[in-house]
Motif scaffolding. Sequence first.
Motif, PDB file in Angstrom:
ATOM      1  N   THR A  74       0.839  -1.200   0.000  1.00  8.53           N
ATOM      2  CA  THR A  74       0.000   0.000   0.000  1.00  8.53           C
ATOM      3  C   THR A  74       0.875   1.251   0.000  1.00  8.53           C
ATOM      4  N   GLU A  75       1.927   1.232   0.815  1.00  7.81           N
ATOM      5  CA  GLU A  75       2.794   2.419   0.865  1.00  7.81           C
ATOM      6  C   GLU A  75       3.489   2.638  -0.484  1.00  7.81           C
ATOM      7  N   MET A  76       3.908   1.547  -1.114  1.00  5.56           N
ATOM      8  CA  MET A  76       4.579   1.712  -2.410  1.00  5.56           C
ATOM      9  C   MET A  76       3.626   2.302  -3.445  1.00  5.56           C
ATOM     10  N   MET A  77       2.400   1.823  -3.438  1.00  6.67           N
ATOM     11  CA  MET A  77       1.437   2.358  -4.421  1.00  6.67           C
ATOM     12  C   MET A  77       1.145   3.824  -4.142  1.00  6.67           C
ATOM     13  N   GLU A  78       1.018   4.154  -2.849  1.00  5.36           N
ATOM     14  CA  GLU A  78       0.737   5.553  -2.488  1.00  5.36           C
ATOM     15  C   GLU A  78       1.907   6.467  -2.848  1.00  5.36           C
ATOM     16  N   ARG A  79       3.120   5.925  -2.777  1.00  5.22           N
ATOM     17  CA  ARG A  79       4.315   6.754  -3.039  1.00  5.22           C
ATOM     18  C   ARG A  79       4.893   6.508  -4.443  1.00  5.22           C
ATOM     19  N   ALA A  80       4.062   5.979  -5.337  1.00  7.15           N
ATOM     20  CA  ALA A  80       4.558   5.612  -6.674  1.00  7.15           C
ATOM     21  C   ALA A  80       5.183   6.805  -7.413  1.00  7.15           C
ATOM     22  N   GLU A  81       4.600   7.974  -7.224  1.00  4.79           N
ATOM     23  CA  GLU A  81       5.109   9.183  -7.906  1.00  4.79           C
ATOM     24  C   GLU A  81       6.534   9.501  -7.404  1.00  4.79           C
ATOM     25  N   LYS A  99       7.148   5.269 -12.540  1.00  3.06           N
ATOM     26  CA  LYS A  99       6.002   5.273 -11.614  1.00  3.06           C
ATOM     27  C   LYS A  99       5.211   3.973 -11.732  1.00  3.06           C
ATOM     28  N   GLY A 100       5.026   3.562 -12.982  1.00  2.00           N
ATOM     29  CA  GLY A 100       4.287   2.314 -13.233  1.00  2.00           C
ATOM     30  C   GLY A 100       4.979   1.132 -12.586  1.00  2.00           C
ATOM     31  N   GLU A 101       6.311   1.137 -12.652  1.00  2.00           N
ATOM     32  CA  GLU A 101       7.054   0.013 -12.057  1.00  2.00           C
ATOM     33  C   GLU A 101       6.866  -0.032 -10.542  1.00  2.00           C
ATOM     34  N   VAL A 102       6.938   1.126  -9.900  1.00  2.00           N
ATOM     35  CA  VAL A 102       6.792   1.141  -8.433  1.00  2.00           C
ATOM     36  C   VAL A 102       5.371   0.713  -8.050  1.00  2.00           C
ATOM     37  N   TYR A 103       4.394   1.193  -8.793  1.00  2.00           N
ATOM     38  CA  TYR A 103       3.006   0.812  -8.495  1.00  2.00           C
ATOM     39  C   TYR A 103       2.836  -0.700  -8.644  1.00  2.00           C
ATOM     40  N   ARG A 104       3.397  -1.231  -9.725  1.00  2.00           N
ATOM     41  CA  ARG A 104       3.319  -2.679  -9.960  1.00  2.00           C
ATOM     42  C   ARG A 104       4.041  -3.450  -8.851  1.00  2.00           C
ATOM     43  N   ALA A 105       5.164  -2.924  -8.422  1.00  2.00           N
ATOM     44  CA  ALA A 105       5.903  -3.580  -7.333  1.00  2.00           C
ATOM     45  C   ALA A 105       5.031  -3.642  -6.084  1.00  2.00           C
ATOM     46  N   GLY A 106       4.304  -2.559  -5.824  1.00  2.00           N
ATOM     47  CA  GLY A 106       3.383  -2.557  -4.686  1.00  2.00           C
ATOM     48  C   GLY A 106       2.320  -3.631  -4.833  1.00  2.00           C
ATOM     49  N   GLN A 107       1.858  -3.813  -6.070  1.00  2.00           N
ATOM     50  CA  GLN A 107       0.834  -4.839  -6.314  1.00  2.00           C
ATOM     51  C   GLN A 107       1.353  -6.247  -6.016  1.00  2.00           C
ATOM     52  N   PHE A 108       2.655  -6.475  -6.228  1.00  2.00           N
ATOM     53  CA  PHE A 108       3.205  -7.787  -5.857  1.00  2.00           C
ATOM     54  C   PHE A 108       3.029  -8.028  -4.360  1.00  2.00           C
ATOM     55  N   THR A 153      13.023  -2.182  -8.878  1.00  2.00           N
ATOM     56  CA  THR A 153      12.017  -2.320  -7.814  1.00  2.00           C
ATOM     57  C   THR A 153      11.079  -3.494  -8.084  1.00  2.00           C
ATOM     58  N   ALA A 154      10.619  -3.635  -9.324  1.00  2.00           N
ATOM     59  CA  ALA A 154       9.640  -4.689  -9.616  1.00  2.00           C
ATOM     60  C   ALA A 154      10.251  -6.080  -9.481  1.00  2.00           C
ATOM     61  N   THR A 155      11.431  -6.291 -10.092  1.00  2.00           N
ATOM     62  CA  THR A 155      12.030  -7.633 -10.034  1.00  2.00           C
ATOM     63  C   THR A 155      12.298  -8.026  -8.588  1.00  2.00           C
ATOM     64  N   ALA A 156      12.863  -7.100  -7.827  1.00  2.00           N
ATOM     65  CA  ALA A 156      13.141  -7.406  -6.423  1.00  2.00           C
ATOM     66  C   ALA A 156      11.837  -7.718  -5.690  1.00  2.00           C
ATOM     67  N   SER A 157      10.791  -6.951  -5.984  1.00  2.00           N
ATOM     68  CA  SER A 157       9.531  -7.131  -5.255  1.00  2.00           C
ATOM     69  C   SER A 157       8.869  -8.454  -5.595  1.00  2.00           C
ATOM     70  N   TRP A 158       8.986  -8.897  -6.865  1.00  2.00           N
ATOM     71  CA  TRP A 158       8.333 -10.166  -7.173  1.00  2.00           C
ATOM     72  C   TRP A 158       9.115 -11.357  -6.603  1.00  2.00           C
TER      73      TRP A 158
END
Length: 483
Positions: A74-81, A99-108, A153-158
């Motif tokens: 949730t924090e990652m999606m909120e701070r995606a910008e 921004k899209g990558e950080v939001y997607r990382a939050g979704q993981f 961010t995304a690869t690490a998050s998944w």
Amino acid sequence: MTQLNKNYIAGDWLAGQGEITNINPSDLSDVVGQFAQADSSQLDKAIEAAQAAQAEWAAYGLERKQAVLMAIGTEMMERAEELGTLLSREEGKPLAEGKGEVYRAGQFFTYYAAEVLRQLGQNAQSVRPGVDIDIRREPVGTVAIISPWNFPTATASWKIAPALAYGNAVVWKPANATPASAHALTEIIARQDIPKGLFNLVMGSGGDIGQKLVEHKGINAISFTGSVPVGRGIAQAAVGNFTKLQLEMGSKNALAVMDNADLDLAVAVALGGAFGGTGQKCTASARLVVHEGVHDAFVEKLVKGAEAMKVGHALEEGTQIGPVVSEQQLNENLAWVAKGRSEGAELACGGAQVERATKGFYMTPGVFLGTTNQMEINREELFAPLTAVIKVGSYDEALHTVNDTRFGLTAGIVTRSLARANHFRTNARAGCVMVNLPTAGTDYHVPFGGRGESSYGPREQGATASEFYTIVKTSYIAAGEPE
Ligand code: NDP
């Protein structure tokens, strides 16, 4: 003096054996920050702390674990910008992609928060009377995560999200080219309700701290994304310790454009797949396999489209292609352009270093024409804003060409024929197949991975990730007669 961004080891932020300076590839005068490099004693300490914390974490109640993953996501999606801006600044991808990558990382993280509650086992009758069998998955233990710079961010998050969701401890070595995104994600994780030492960030070069990490006997599983040679070396180190292993490596993905394709769609799909992320994607459309019936019309639109793409500072409004990540990568890319020409390919556009208002590693998107699938530019992963057109005479030849590679991550086709699409989906030798879509761009709730030299070990993402992050236990229970 610039503040030092430290490693996170055993629950403490620690300076290391030295530091590196992280520079913005869009503007070499912009210092993103100073980042500590972990030493081997810190690595030992991180692994020891992770082992101790893992049992405590695995024993947390389900909802407590779920809340941790949910809060991170949730924090990652909120701070995606904000975090996307940092990512684009250090990696060079256009801001919308950052921004899209950080939001997607939050979704993981939010996806795997739900997976915490969805861990079901199996039961079976025994062949022996009076015996029941219970089959369940347990955490694999302490996981080493080694991630690349292209999706920092995304690869690490998944990898991190399922590792935690399935009850494991983590020691993460991010790419030294993109430590700021790693530090920012760690800062979020460190604030959560987790045991001290459960999550560790060890920054440093791959050849030094990365190699020590993969050779460490205290590690139970290694998840790596990066190049084939490094993956091969990690596999050798892992086998020595019988460490569980998951590798996601390079590819040479092909997009087949058939004679019945919607050409505007085909061009949009090809441009997005080839040049998104400055072509620095393992899923990039590096080979465009085009039917001779539409070859000339497709190529004309493709070249026009590539020439119109705006190359510029990652944070500048309207930029479609940012700089490449480093001077080394830029030099390698330019060497590939020369190599392509020497092999007889015609460079229809781009492929050149260009200057912008700020000094950076800028390069225009290049399209090779008249190439064959045997040329080296079509055999090796270039990881560059370069793509090559291969003309074919039939669907069969297209399919054969798509499959003629030692890799096999993604493969795509653009066609209006359902029968062709279905035949392609069945016969393309790739882990992911795209119909009328770019070869790049996947979802987070389904498996991701490839064949051949692209992947090794269980698939990543979705519920399938449990195969890697857990270990199966089969229990036989003879309950006996009631007293
Ligand atoms: P690498 O494989 O060198 O790096 C990937 C990660 O592994 C980084 O964190 C790196 O650390 C680390 N690493 C490097 N050497 C070792 C080692 N001996 N033991 C343990 N970890 C190690 O890829 P690069 O980032 O240098 O990119 C080179 C090429 O790899 C690209 O041009 C591309 O072809 C391919 N690649 C493919 C990716 C994919 O998504 N499939 C992603 C990235 C690269 P550090 O960077 O700090 O040295």
